[in-house]
Design an enzyme around this catalytic site. Sequence first.
Site, PDB file in Angstrom:
ATOM      1  N   ASP A 164       7.655  26.393  60.395  1.00 50.70           N
ATOM      2  CA  ASP A 164       6.300  26.585  60.928  1.00 50.70           C
ATOM      3  C   ASP A 164       6.304  27.270  62.290  1.00 50.70           C
ATOM      4  OD1 ASP A 164       4.986  23.443  59.621  1.00 50.70           O
ATOM      5  OD2 ASP A 164       5.454  25.354  58.675  1.00 50.70           O
TER       6      ASP A 164
ATOM      7  N   CYS B 154      -0.315  28.942  47.682  1.00 47.88           N
ATOM      8  CA  CYS B 154      -0.989  29.304  48.930  1.00 47.88           C
ATOM      9  C   CYS B 154      -0.370  30.600  49.423  1.00 47.88           C
ATOM     10  CB  CYS B 154      -0.840  28.193  49.955  1.00 47.88           C
ATOM     11  SG  CYS B 154       0.790  28.165  50.649  1.00 47.88           S
TER      12      CYS B 154
ATOM     13  N   LYS C 248      -1.167  17.808  63.062  1.00 52.02           N
ATOM     14  CA  LYS C 248      -1.851  17.986  61.762  1.00 52.02           C
ATOM     15  C   LYS C 248      -0.987  17.416  60.640  1.00 52.02           C
ATOM     16  CE  LYS C 248      -1.478  22.061  59.551  1.00 52.02           C
ATOM     17  NZ  LYS C 248      -0.944  21.954  58.178  1.00 52.02           N
ATOM     18  N   ASN C 249       0.329  17.713  60.674  1.00 55.02           N
ATOM     19  CA  ASN C 249       1.193  17.360  59.539  1.00 55.02           C
ATOM     20  C   ASN C 249       1.623  15.910  59.544  1.00 55.02           C
ATOM     21  OD1 ASN C 249       0.805  19.911  58.689  1.00 55.02           O
ATOM     22  ND2 ASN C 249       2.835  20.657  59.253  1.00 55.02           N
TER      23      ASN C 249
ATOM     24  N   ARG D 125      -7.359  25.941  60.888  1.00 55.60           N
ATOM     25  CA  ARG D 125      -6.806  24.874  60.037  1.00 55.60           C
ATOM     26  C   ARG D 125      -5.804  24.023  60.813  1.00 55.60           C
ATOM     27  NH1 ARG D 125      -3.803  26.771  55.175  1.00 55.60           N
ATOM     28  NH2 ARG D 125      -3.481  24.520  55.144  1.00 55.60           N
TER      29      ARG D 125
HETATM   30  C1  EPZ Z   1       5.048  20.528  54.722  1.00 58.59           C
HETATM   31  O1  EPZ Z   1       4.694  21.247  53.555  1.00 58.59           O
HETATM   32  C2  EPZ Z   1       4.131  21.035  55.827  1.00 58.59           C
HETATM   33  N1  EPZ Z   1       2.745  20.764  55.485  1.00 58.59           N
HETATM   34  C3  EPZ Z   1       4.324  22.545  55.998  1.00 58.59           C
HETATM   35  O2  EPZ Z   1       3.505  22.960  57.094  1.00 58.59           O
HETATM   36  C4  EPZ Z   1       5.790  22.803  56.358  1.00 58.59           C
HETATM   37  O3  EPZ Z   1       6.007  24.204  56.453  1.00 58.59           O
HETATM   38  C5  EPZ Z   1       6.699  22.215  55.269  1.00 58.59           C
HETATM   39  O4  EPZ Z   1       6.404  20.802  55.099  1.00 58.59           O
HETATM   40  C6  EPZ Z   1       8.170  22.360  55.622  1.00 58.59           C
HETATM   41  O5  EPZ Z   1       8.425  21.727  56.828  1.00 58.59           O
HETATM   42  C7  EPZ Z   1       2.246  19.514  55.723  1.00 58.59           C
HETATM   43  O6  EPZ Z   1       2.944  18.633  56.191  1.00 58.59           O
HETATM   44  C8  EPZ Z   1       0.802  19.304  55.409  1.00 58.59           C
HETATM   45  P1  EPZ Z   1       8.050  20.919  51.392  1.00 58.59           P
HETATM   46  P2  EPZ Z   1       5.291  20.789  52.100  1.00 58.59           P
HETATM   47  O7  EPZ Z   1       7.653  20.059  50.260  1.00 58.59           O
HETATM   48  O8  EPZ Z   1       5.336  19.317  52.049  1.00 58.59           O
HETATM   49  C9  EPZ Z   1       9.738  23.523  47.761  1.00 58.59           C
HETATM   50  C10 EPZ Z   1       1.931  24.310  58.221  1.00 58.59           C
HETATM   51  O9  EPZ Z   1       1.948  25.498  58.568  1.00 58.59           O
HETATM   52  N2  EPZ Z   1       9.296  22.419  46.895  1.00 58.59           N
HETATM   53  O10 EPZ Z   1       9.057  20.419  52.381  1.00 58.59           O
HETATM   54  O11 EPZ Z   1       4.557  21.514  51.051  1.00 58.59           O
HETATM   55  C11 EPZ Z   1       8.548  24.285  48.349  1.00 58.59           C
HETATM   56  O12 EPZ Z   1       8.095  25.266  47.443  1.00 58.59           O
HETATM   57  C12 EPZ Z   1       2.446  23.909  56.848  1.00 58.59           C
HETATM   58  O13 EPZ Z   1       1.538  23.360  58.945  1.00 58.59           O
HETATM   59  C13 EPZ Z   1       9.625  22.457  45.534  1.00 58.59           C
HETATM   60  O14 EPZ Z   1      10.253  23.398  45.063  1.00 58.59           O
HETATM   61  O15 EPZ Z   1       6.766  21.368  52.229  1.00 58.59           O
HETATM   62  C14 EPZ Z   1       9.137  24.907  49.592  1.00 58.59           C
HETATM   63  O16 EPZ Z   1       9.825  26.092  49.242  1.00 58.59           O
HETATM   64  C15 EPZ Z   1       2.880  25.102  56.022  1.00 58.59           C
HETATM   65  N3  EPZ Z   1       9.221  21.440  44.737  1.00 58.59           N
HETATM   66  C16 EPZ Z   1      10.138  23.856  50.066  1.00 58.59           C
HETATM   67  O17 EPZ Z   1      10.408  23.013  48.922  1.00 58.59           O
HETATM   68  C17 EPZ Z   1       8.509  20.364  45.222  1.00 58.59           C
HETATM   69  O18 EPZ Z   1       8.175  19.447  44.445  1.00 58.59           O
HETATM   70  C18 EPZ Z   1       9.629  22.993  51.221  1.00 58.59           C
HETATM   71  O19 EPZ Z   1       8.489  22.343  50.778  1.00 58.59           O
HETATM   72  C19 EPZ Z   1       8.185  20.344  46.597  1.00 58.59           C
HETATM   73  C20 EPZ Z   1       8.598  21.374  47.423  1.00 58.59           C
END
Ligand code: EPZ
Length: 419
Positions: free
Chosen positions: A306, A116, A22-23, A398
């Site tokens: 995850d 979310c 998915k990701n 999802r």
């Molecule tokens: C991706 O989310 C994945 N989703 C998530 O999978 C996964 O848990 C996550 O990466 C971490 O591996 C998809 O790929 C669609 P991040 P993403 O940006 O991109 C903070 C699932 O269950 N952050 O690496 O949103 C954020 O709040 C989902 O399949 C900022 O502060 O993850 C978080 O605490 C859930 N500012 C951390 O970084 C920003 O601009 C990691 O977020 C961006 C992120």
Amino acid sequence: MQRLIIKGGKRLGGELTVQGAKNSALPILAACVLASGEVRLSNIPALSDVYAAIRIMNSLGVKTRFSNGVVTADASDISQVSVEEELMRRMRSSIVFLGAVLARTGECRLSFPGGCELGPRPIDMHLRALRQMGVVINEKHGELICESPHGIRGAVINLPFPSVGATENIMLCAALAEGETVINNAAREPEIDDLGRFLNKMGARVIGGSSGTVRIKGVKKLHGCEYSVMPDRICAATFMSAAAAAGGEIVLNGARAADLGAVNEVFRQAGCIVGEDRDRIFFSARTPPRAVRNITTLPYPGFPTDAQAPVMAMLCKAKGTSVVTETIFSSRFRHVDELARMGADIKTEGRTAVITGADKLYGASVVAPDLRGGAALVCAALAADGESCVSNVELIDRGYERIEKTFAALGADIKRENR
Ligand code: EPZ
């Protein structure tokens, strides 16, 4: 509303084929917007998040078809630059369309993606990087209005945190930019490498993959191509967690052991046997598993956030005390209370959970709190004595293609009911 009825206590056995990731599929679908030509993607999982991404593509004027795991998409005549709020709210990760639409059209309007169930999901790193590339972004009443009056140019971007989504958004925006973009402290997840390979098949010039430093030399145009998306490492980790909790031997065809390093290590510490082939995993679990002293979620190649919930379901039946620390998201223990209803002994303090293994878990009525928490409840229910009912299955759909069919093929007594 749908729910799963699970009669637990049966060992799992047999073979399964791991679905497409998915990701990886989501950013690759967004990347189709960059191409002036038809793209043919295979190994695309039939998930509600994938359908949500296809709806966004259609709203932008991309011609799409999706059947039997294959998506064809033609963005030759993209006609829109805005993504409706309803579509943005449906899936937070739709923010990755921002970089693609900007690269292709020079402008984009979309609403701030909602938070979310995992806690606030800021996009400050995305926006700061895009501004460095010449994008002018106005935030008004929850809407992002983005323009690039002087074009989009490459930049050296130092991410304060290896954000997966920010890395992907920058790669998409940089693919058609003027000059070279360098992303330092980029995310190193395998899905980043998959996206880079796909972009290069469309004629982009991306190097560095999941090395932590990604270089993208902008080109004038990208063309169509064919590509098969990588297997879903988190689904593989989930199925192994269920087998470890319930006991059994399973073969995971398509699972790439290299993507699951930290996860396989945890299962081995729990006393499971993990045999690794290039694209297959042989998994065998005696019951009960052993406790694992310390699991801390980290950016790749650390233990993936995850997989935290499904692995916690296994630890609820592990002999001894395990400690899990969640460092990525601020609210990712919402499955704990539901697991406790099944007899799990878990104490949480902030981002740390202490799990004392129980001899037995008991069937109960539980509610999926989010995607991976819901999958964890299914894993626990399969290992519990008696009947469980897991509701809010829409959240599980999802990320898992017909989860009940996968487990039924492994011998589980599980069925889906419309309520
Ligand atoms: C991706 O989310 C994945 N989703 C998530 O999978 C996964 O848990 C996550 O990466 C971490 O591996 C998809 O790929 C669609 P991040 P993403 O940006 O991109 C903070 C699932 O269950 N952050 O690496 O949103 C954020 O709040 C989902 O399949 C900022 O502060 O993850 C978080 O605490 C859930 N500012 C951390 O970084 C920003 O601009 C990691 O977020 C961006 C992120």
